[in-house]
Design a protein around this motif. Structure first.
Motif, short mmCIF file in Angstrom:
data_model
loop_
_atom_site.label_atom_id
_atom_site.label_comp_id
_atom_site.label_asym_id
_atom_site.label_seq_id
_atom_site.Cartn_x
_atom_site.Cartn_y
_atom_site.Cartn_z
N ARG A 18 0.84 -1.21 0.00
CA ARG A 18 0.00 0.00 0.00
C ARG A 18 0.86 1.25 0.00
N HIS A 19 1.90 1.26 0.83
CA HIS A 19 2.81 2.41 0.87
C HIS A 19 3.56 2.56 -0.46
N ASN A 24 -3.88 5.40 0.29
CA ASN A 24 -4.30 5.39 1.68
C ASN A 24 -5.09 4.10 1.93
N GLN A 25 -5.41 3.85 3.19
CA GLN A 25 -6.10 2.60 3.53
C GLN A 25 -7.45 2.48 2.83
N ALA A 26 -8.20 3.56 2.77
CA ALA A 26 -9.52 3.51 2.13
C ALA A 26 -9.40 3.14 0.65
N GLU A 27 -8.41 3.70 -0.02
CA GLU A 27 -8.23 3.41 -1.45
C GLU A 27 -7.78 1.96 -1.66
N PHE A 28 -6.78 1.54 -0.90
CA PHE A 28 -6.23 0.19 -1.05
C PHE A 28 -7.26 -0.87 -0.72
N TRP A 29 -7.85 -0.79 0.46
CA TRP A 29 -8.78 -1.83 0.91
C TRP A 29 -10.14 -1.71 0.24
N GLY A 30 -10.52 -0.49 -0.16
CA GLY A 30 -11.81 -0.30 -0.81
C GLY A 30 -11.93 -1.08 -2.11
N ARG A 41 -7.14 -3.10 10.78
CA ARG A 41 -6.98 -4.24 11.69
C ARG A 41 -6.08 -5.31 11.08
N TYR A 42 -6.24 -5.57 9.78
CA TYR A 42 -5.38 -6.55 9.12
C TYR A 42 -3.92 -6.09 9.14
N GLU A 43 -3.71 -4.81 8.87
CA GLU A 43 -2.35 -4.28 8.87
C GLU A 43 -1.73 -4.29 10.26
#
Length: 79
Positions: A18-19, A24-30, A41-43
């Motif tokens: 992701r980095h 960001n988390q929303a973009e990656f996980w979304g 939580r997974y990270e």
């Protein structure tokens, strides 16, 4: 057919990717239909369910790896 090794297998690897992708988390996980808080939580070390790992590797892995995973899953379904 033997199950292909998952290149992205845990939260730490997901966070590093992701980095690297500058998401960001929303973009990656979304993209995986996982909420930002779930991805966080997974990270942080929570176990990632196998279906999410598969989706993550198909979505963010190489085309070759995605093709191998899909072939494996299709073959497994036929049995």
């Amino acid at each position: 057919m033997k199950a292909p090794k998952l290149e992205i297998a845990d939260g730490s690897a997901a966070q590093q990717l992701r980095h690297k992708l500058n998401l960001n988390q929303a973009e990656f996980w979304g993209r995986l239909k996982v909420t930002q808080s779930g991805g966080s939580r997974y990270e942080s070390g929570r176990n990632i369910p196998e279906p999410i790992k598969l989706l993550m590797n198909i979505t963010y892995g190489t085309q070759r790896h995605a093709d191998r995973l899909l072939s494996y899953l299709r073959e497994k379904k036929e049995k």
